[in-house]
Motif scaffolding. Structure first.
Motif, PDB file in Angstrom:
ATOM      1  N   GLU A 137       0.562  -0.888   0.221  1.00 22.06           N
ATOM      2  CA  GLU A 137       0.114   0.120   0.172  1.00 22.06           C
ATOM      3  C   GLU A 137       0.936   0.948  -0.135  1.00 22.06           C
ATOM      4  OE1 GLU A 137      -3.619   2.032   2.622  1.00 22.06           O
ATOM      5  OE2 GLU A 137      -3.375   0.189   3.292  1.00 22.06           O
ATOM      6  N   LYS A 156      -4.488   4.300  -5.782  1.00 25.86           N
ATOM      7  CA  LYS A 156      -3.996   3.127  -5.133  1.00 25.86           C
ATOM      8  C   LYS A 156      -4.891   1.342  -5.853  1.00 25.86           C
ATOM      9  CE  LYS A 156      -5.234   3.140  -0.144  1.00 25.86           C
ATOM     10  NZ  LYS A 156      -4.598   3.708   1.252  1.00 25.86           N
ATOM     11  N   GLU A 157      -5.912   2.097  -5.359  1.00 19.78           N
ATOM     12  CA  GLU A 157      -7.048   0.915  -5.516  1.00 19.78           C
ATOM     13  C   GLU A 157      -6.666   0.807  -7.284  1.00 19.78           C
ATOM     14  OE1 GLU A 157      -7.762   2.547  -2.419  1.00 19.78           O
ATOM     15  OE2 GLU A 157      -7.781   3.260  -4.133  1.00 19.78           O
TER      16      GLU A 157
END
Length: 473
Positions: A137, A156-157
């Motif tokens: 992450e 980021k997803e």
């Protein structure tokens, strides 16, 4: 035909036995480089198998690089087999224009060593656990900031950490491409991508490249008749030509993808650098409709052995591509991911990119001037505005495979154009790549080509490379 005679064991796969036998003949040079293999029907009758078995054998040999095919002529033993490559690498006097990897002199070893230590100290044993998600992450957040500077606004997803661009192409294809799906590609294009598409059983349709990018006219004509699942492109400093798309063509390609309902797979390996381009923005930065699947490799701008990159994926495709990644290797090693994060976060990533930009730009301009001065009146050099590749055309009727063998004996290793075409009809192109060579070797290599070019053309025209049942390509 006697050397092709073998006894088959009925208890084992016939095509694997034949494949191993032919491969051994090629490696041991009992089938010489560029020697024509028997026609499929004749070979099948000779050893008592069906034609489909020999087709499968030749396809596997081609995939592994032991043979190449010339439409209308047949199948030939490759000059780029594994044995030959290892011999070339051992010869330090050879100027290596074939390698696309950066010189190890550029690797930021000391800083990256510190980044590795930071990762180990901060994350401890957890760094060696499987990561079953999209990747670290922290690294994905850092990469969002990096991509923002390239005018790519993502979350980021949407990002999947991958083990290099080749894996990125592979998992996108696993997730999206089924047998007989149509994939459009640039012509010429990166051979590693071609192999992935062929491996998925895709139908490949090549669209020619012009000096400002893909030929939009021909692309539109094809789109009116055929619906592709995807088109694979390198819009900035393309491999192997060095061509960059104009802003108009970048926007037009995205417009067409919406109009004709297909995805664009963008392979970005060096758009971090401007060179002499007026627009080095990634295609993804113009994408308003989530049509672009964006692969970013760090192999040419950092260290290729790290095997790390990213895929920015439209949300509707996330599940398919994430599963394809998981089925390939579960996850990219945590130590590599976290070390990359600390390196980007703590060691002035932007300053590092600036320093590499300066080095590559000097090499590019130096090479471009030398090529024009020494070869411009003899050979056609594909126009470009930057990058690490130069695509060069021999006089009509000459063969890059023959030139590869000839110029290697003189001390220069190039890449024949046959590697970059799905169906090669006229093999007179070759690529030189300057990523791994210094200024002195670039000059030395181009001078060797200049000094020996007339001898090659004269020798080739006199028919030295065509004799008996062998055709040298």
């Amino acid at each position: 035909m006697e050397k092709y005679k073998l006894t088959l064991d009925d208890n084992n796969s016939k095509y694997i036995q034949i494949y191993n036998y032919i491969k051994q003949l090629i490696v041991e040079n009992k089938i010489e480089e560029h020697e024509k293999l028997p026609p499929i029907r004749k070979f099948a009758d000779f050893i008592g198998v069906n034609n489909a078995t020999i087709v499968k054998v030749y396809e596997l040999l081609e995939k592994e690089g032991y043979v190449y095919k010339i439409i209308g002529s047949g199948t030939f033993a490759s000059s780029l087999n594994i044995k030959k490559k290892s011999e070339i690498k051992l010869n330090k006097d050879v100027v290596h224009f074939e390698s696309g990897n950066p010189s190890s002199d550029l690797f930021p070893l000391n800083n990256f060593k510190q980044a590795i230590n930071m990762a180990l100290e901060e994350d401890g044993a957890s760094i060696f656990e499987y990561d079953e998600g999209n990747g670290s992450e922290e690294l994905r957040e850092e990469l969002c900031s990096y991509l923002k500077n390239k005018k790519i606004h993502t979350r980021k997803e949407n990002i999947q950490i991958i083990s290099g661009a080749q894996q990125g192409i592979d998992i996108v294809c696993k997730g999206l491409i089924n047998y007989s799906d149509v994939v459009f590609v640039e012509e010429p294009t990166y051979n590693g991508a071609l192999e992935v598409f062929k491996g998925r059983g895709a139908k490949i349709i090549s669209i020619p490249m012009l000096d400002d990018g893909i030929d939009i006219g021909i692309l539109k004509l094809k789109l009116e008749k055929i619906k592709p699942k995807m088109i694979y492109v390198m819009p900035n400093f393309q491999n192997p030509t060095g061509i960059s798309y104009s802003t108009y063509k970048k926007k037009k390609l995205i417009e067409l993808s919406e109009q004709y309902d297909f995805y664009i797979l963008e392979d970005d390996f060096i758009s971090d650098f401007t060179f002499d381009s007026k627009d080095n923005r990634p295609l993804k930065s113009y994408d308003k409709n989530n049509r672009v699947i964006y692969i970013k490799s760090f192999s040419k701008i950092l260290m290729p052995g790290l095997r790390i990159g990213i895929v920015d994926i439209p949300m509707e495709l996330q599940a398919k591509i994430l599963w394809a990644k998981y089925s390939s290797d579960i996850s990219t090693p945590g130590l590599i991911q976290k070390s990359m994060y600390y390196y980007m976060k703590c060691f002035n990533w932007e300053e590092y990119l600036k320093s590499i930009d300066e080095i590559y730009t000097k090499k590019y301009r130096h090479t471009k001037v030398l090529l024009e001065e020494k070869l411009g009146d003899k050979l056609k050099i594909r126009d470009s505005v930057g990058g690490l590749n130069f695509f060069i055309e021999l006089p009509r009727g000459c063969s890059s495979q023959s030139f590869y063998n000839f110029i290697l004996e003189k001390g220069v290793c190039i890449t024949p154009g046959t590697c970059f075409f799905d169906n090669i009809m006229d093999d007179r192109f070759f690529r030189i790549n300057i990523a791994n060579t210094n200024m002195e070797d670039i000059k030395r290599g181009i001078t060797i080509i200049e000094n020996n070019l007339e001898e090659f053309i004269t020798t080739y025209e006199n028919g030295k490379y065509i004799r008996s049942n062998k055709i040298f390509y």
